[in-house]
Design a protein around this motif. Structure first.
Motif, PDB file in Angstrom:
ATOM      1  N   MET A 269       6.369   6.661  -3.560  1.00 21.96           N
ATOM      2  CA  MET A 269       6.258   5.825  -4.733  1.00 21.96           C
ATOM      3  C   MET A 269       5.269   6.497  -5.694  1.00 21.96           C
ATOM      4  SD  MET A 269       5.477   1.741  -5.027  1.00 21.96           S
ATOM      5  CE  MET A 269       6.678   1.426  -3.791  1.00 21.96           C
ATOM      6  N   PRO A 270       5.600   6.572  -6.979  1.00 19.90           N
ATOM      7  CA  PRO A 270       4.710   7.223  -7.943  1.00 19.90           C
ATOM      8  C   PRO A 270       3.383   6.487  -8.111  1.00 19.90           C
ATOM      9  CG  PRO A 270       6.886   6.830  -8.899  1.00 19.90           C
ATOM     10  CD  PRO A 270       6.844   6.126  -7.581  1.00 19.90           C
ATOM     11  N   ARG A 271       2.356   7.260  -8.445  1.00 17.98           N
ATOM     12  CA  ARG A 271       1.032   6.692  -8.726  1.00 17.98           C
ATOM     13  C   ARG A 271       0.776   6.820 -10.223  1.00 17.98           C
ATOM     14  NH1 ARG A 271      -2.134   5.522  -4.557  1.00 17.98           N
ATOM     15  NH2 ARG A 271      -4.041   5.760  -5.715  1.00 17.98           N
ATOM     16  N   TYR A 272       0.271   5.761 -10.810  1.00 12.45           N
ATOM     17  CA  TYR A 272      -0.018   5.729 -12.240  1.00 12.45           C
ATOM     18  C   TYR A 272      -1.491   5.456 -12.440  1.00 12.45           C
ATOM     19  CZ  TYR A 272       5.015   5.444 -12.577  1.00 12.45           C
ATOM     20  OH  TYR A 272       6.360   5.705 -12.468  1.00 12.45           O
ATOM     21  N   GLU A 273      -2.072   6.090 -13.442  1.00 14.66           N
ATOM     22  CA  GLU A 273      -3.491   5.947 -13.731  1.00 14.66           C
ATOM     23  C   GLU A 273      -3.666   5.038 -14.941  1.00 14.66           C
ATOM     24  OE1 GLU A 273      -7.319   8.882 -13.672  1.00 14.66           O
ATOM     25  OE2 GLU A 273      -5.499   9.617 -14.626  1.00 14.66           O
ATOM     26  N   TYR A 274      -4.610   4.128 -14.844  1.00 15.02           N
ATOM     27  CA  TYR A 274      -4.891   3.156 -15.898  1.00 15.02           C
ATOM     28  C   TYR A 274      -6.383   3.166 -16.215  1.00 15.02           C
ATOM     29  CZ  TYR A 274      -0.315   1.304 -14.618  1.00 15.02           C
ATOM     30  OH  TYR A 274       1.022   1.174 -14.355  1.00 15.02           O
ATOM     31  N   ARG A 275      -6.738   2.742 -17.413  1.00 14.86           N
ATOM     32  CA  ARG A 275      -8.137   2.591 -17.796  1.00 14.86           C
ATOM     33  C   ARG A 275      -8.345   1.180 -18.328  1.00 14.86           C
ATOM     34  NH1 ARG A 275     -11.214   7.057 -20.730  1.00 14.86           N
ATOM     35  NH2 ARG A 275     -10.773   7.787 -18.656  1.00 14.86           N
TER      36      ARG A 275
ATOM     37  N   THR B   7      -5.992  -3.478 -20.099  1.00 16.23           N
ATOM     38  CA  THR B   7      -5.911  -2.123 -19.574  1.00 16.23           C
ATOM     39  C   THR B   7      -4.835  -1.339 -20.311  1.00 16.23           C
ATOM     40  OG1 THR B   7      -4.323  -2.749 -17.861  1.00 16.23           O
ATOM     41  CG2 THR B   7      -6.659  -2.840 -17.267  1.00 16.23           C
ATOM     42  N   VAL B   8      -4.911  -0.026 -20.183  1.00 22.53           N
ATOM     43  CA  VAL B   8      -3.931   0.864 -20.804  1.00 22.53           C
ATOM     44  C   VAL B   8      -3.541   1.937 -19.797  1.00 22.53           C
ATOM     45  CG1 VAL B   8      -5.708   2.341 -21.846  1.00 22.53           C
ATOM     46  CG2 VAL B   8      -3.430   2.256 -22.839  1.00 22.53           C
ATOM     47  N   LYS B   9      -2.247   2.266 -19.767  1.00 20.20           N
ATOM     48  CA  LYS B   9      -1.773   3.324 -18.872  1.00 20.20           C
ATOM     49  C   LYS B   9      -2.109   4.663 -19.494  1.00 20.20           C
ATOM     50  CE  LYS B   9       2.490   5.043 -17.973  1.00 20.20           C
ATOM     51  NZ  LYS B   9       3.904   5.033 -17.733  1.00 20.20           N
TER      52      LYS B   9
ATOM     53  N   LEU C 137      -2.624   2.959  -9.493  1.00 28.98           N
ATOM     54  CA  LEU C 137      -1.757   2.018  -8.796  1.00 28.98           C
ATOM     55  C   LEU C 137      -0.492   2.741  -8.363  1.00 28.98           C
ATOM     56  CD1 LEU C 137      -1.830  -1.168 -11.086  1.00 28.98           C
ATOM     57  CD2 LEU C 137      -2.988  -0.848  -8.911  1.00 28.98           C
ATOM     58  N   SER C 138      -0.025   2.444  -7.167  1.00 26.45           N
ATOM     59  CA  SER C 138       1.279   2.916  -6.714  1.00 26.45           C
ATOM     60  C   SER C 138       2.266   1.803  -7.008  1.00 26.45           C
ATOM     61  CB  SER C 138       1.267   3.194  -5.211  1.00 26.45           C
ATOM     62  OG  SER C 138       0.427   4.273  -4.933  1.00 26.45           O
ATOM     63  N   ARG C 139       3.298   2.136  -7.782  1.00 25.97           N
ATOM     64  CA  ARG C 139       4.305   1.137  -8.119  1.00 25.97           C
ATOM     65  C   ARG C 139       5.605   1.831  -8.472  1.00 25.97           C
ATOM     66  NH1 ARG C 139       1.938  -1.594 -13.584  1.00 25.97           N
ATOM     67  NH2 ARG C 139       1.542  -3.171 -12.057  1.00 25.97           N
ATOM     68  N   PRO C 140       6.727   1.111  -8.374  1.00 26.87           N
ATOM     69  CA  PRO C 140       8.011   1.706  -8.730  1.00 26.87           C
ATOM     70  C   PRO C 140       8.032   2.140 -10.193  1.00 26.87           C
ATOM     71  CG  PRO C 140       8.311  -0.408  -7.620  1.00 26.87           C
ATOM     72  CD  PRO C 140       6.853  -0.260  -7.904  1.00 26.87           C
ATOM     73  N   MET C 141       8.831   3.157 -10.501  1.00 25.55           N
ATOM     74  CA  MET C 141       8.931   3.659 -11.870  1.00 25.55           C
ATOM     75  C   MET C 141       9.353   2.553 -12.834  1.00 25.55           C
ATOM     76  SD  MET C 141      10.520   7.438 -11.130  1.00 25.55           S
ATOM     77  CE  MET C 141      11.004   7.712 -12.801  1.00 25.55           C
ATOM     78  N   ALA C 142      10.181   1.634 -12.389  1.00 30.52           N
ATOM     79  CA  ALA C 142      10.646   0.541 -13.237  1.00 30.52           C
ATOM     80  C   ALA C 142       9.494  -0.369 -13.669  1.00 30.52           C
ATOM     81  CB  ALA C 142      11.712  -0.273 -12.516  1.00 30.52           C
ATOM     82  N   GLN C 143       8.377  -0.340 -12.948  1.00 31.44           N
ATOM     83  CA  GLN C 143       7.224  -1.187 -13.273  1.00 31.44           C
ATOM     84  C   GLN C 143       6.073  -0.391 -13.883  1.00 31.44           C
ATOM     85  OE1 GLN C 143       6.053  -3.260  -9.736  1.00 31.44           O
ATOM     86  NE2 GLN C 143       8.012  -4.298  -9.512  1.00 31.44           N
ATOM     87  N   SER C 144       6.306   0.872 -14.262  1.00 31.91           N
ATOM     88  CA  SER C 144       5.215   1.722 -14.742  1.00 31.91           C
ATOM     89  C   SER C 144       4.572   1.183 -16.022  1.00 31.91           C
ATOM     90  CB  SER C 144       5.709   3.144 -14.976  1.00 31.91           C
ATOM     91  OG  SER C 144       6.646   3.176 -16.034  1.00 31.91           O
ATOM     92  N   SER C 145       5.320   0.486 -16.846  1.00 30.96           N
ATOM     93  CA  SER C 145       4.767  -0.040 -18.103  1.00 30.96           C
ATOM     94  C   SER C 145       4.342  -1.499 -17.999  1.00 30.96           C
ATOM     95  CB  SER C 145       5.795   0.112 -19.227  1.00 30.96           C
ATOM     96  OG  SER C 145       6.047   1.474 -19.458  1.00 30.96           O
ATOM     97  N   ALA C 146       4.497  -2.094 -16.838  1.00 32.74           N
ATOM     98  CA  ALA C 146       4.094  -3.491 -16.654  1.00 32.74           C
ATOM     99  C   ALA C 146       2.574  -3.605 -16.737  1.00 32.74           C
ATOM    100  CB  ALA C 146       4.589  -4.000 -15.302  1.00 32.74           C
ATOM    101  N   PRO C 147       2.058  -4.734 -17.202  1.00 30.92           N
ATOM    102  CA  PRO C 147       0.597  -4.909 -17.264  1.00 30.92           C
ATOM    103  C   PRO C 147      -0.051  -4.731 -15.894  1.00 30.92           C
ATOM    104  CG  PRO C 147       1.744  -6.706 -18.380  1.00 30.92           C
ATOM    105  CD  PRO C 147       2.786  -5.898 -17.675  1.00 30.92           C
ATOM    106  N   ALA C 148      -1.257  -4.180 -15.902  1.00 34.09           N
ATOM    107  CA  ALA C 148      -1.995  -3.950 -14.652  1.00 34.09           C
ATOM    108  C   ALA C 148      -3.432  -4.390 -14.845  1.00 34.09           C
ATOM    109  CB  ALA C 148      -1.936  -2.478 -14.277  1.00 34.09           C
ATOM    110  N   ALA C 149      -3.896  -5.314 -14.026  1.00 26.41           N
ATOM    111  CA  ALA C 149      -5.289  -5.760 -14.088  1.00 26.41           C
ATOM    112  C   ALA C 149      -6.164  -4.755 -13.361  1.00 26.41           C
ATOM    113  CB  ALA C 149      -5.439  -7.138 -13.455  1.00 26.41           C
ATOM    114  N   CYS C 150      -7.372  -4.526 -13.870  1.00 28.79           N
ATOM    115  CA  CYS C 150      -8.291  -3.610 -13.205  1.00 28.79           C
ATOM    116  C   CYS C 150      -8.825  -4.269 -11.929  1.00 28.79           C
ATOM    117  CB  CYS C 150      -9.412  -3.174 -14.152  1.00 28.79           C
ATOM    118  SG  CYS C 150     -10.881  -4.192 -14.194  1.00 28.79           S
TER     119      CYS C 150
END
Length: 68
Positions: free
Chosen positions: A1-7, A37-39, A17-30
């Motif tokens: 599963m891909p890992r995405y970096e957020y600030r 937050t921003v990807k 966060l590790s999440r499916p590519m389909a959820q890469s742009s979904a909001p992520a709480a720190c």
């Protein structure tokens, strides 16, 4: 599963966060619970030599022989 970096814009922390590519742009709480937050854009290096020119074939100072 891909890992995405957020600030987090609130506290400035960077997290992954590790999440499916389909959820890469979904909001992520720190991890501290902040919602603003921003990807981050990740630079990925892909190596390969299939189309690379042979070493010493010219171009540039170090490959072209222009250095004394």
């Amino acid at each position: 599963m891909p890992r995405y970096e957020y600030r987090c814009r609130t506290c400035g922390d960077t997290f992954e966060l590790s999440r499916p590519m389909a959820q890469s742009s979904a909001p992520a709480a720190c991890p501290d619970g902040h919602e603003d937050t921003v990807k981050l854009l990740s630079a990925v290096a892909v190596g390969g030599t299939a189309s690379a020119a042979p070493a010493g074939s010219g171009g540039g100072c170090c490959g072209g022989g222009c250095c004394g």
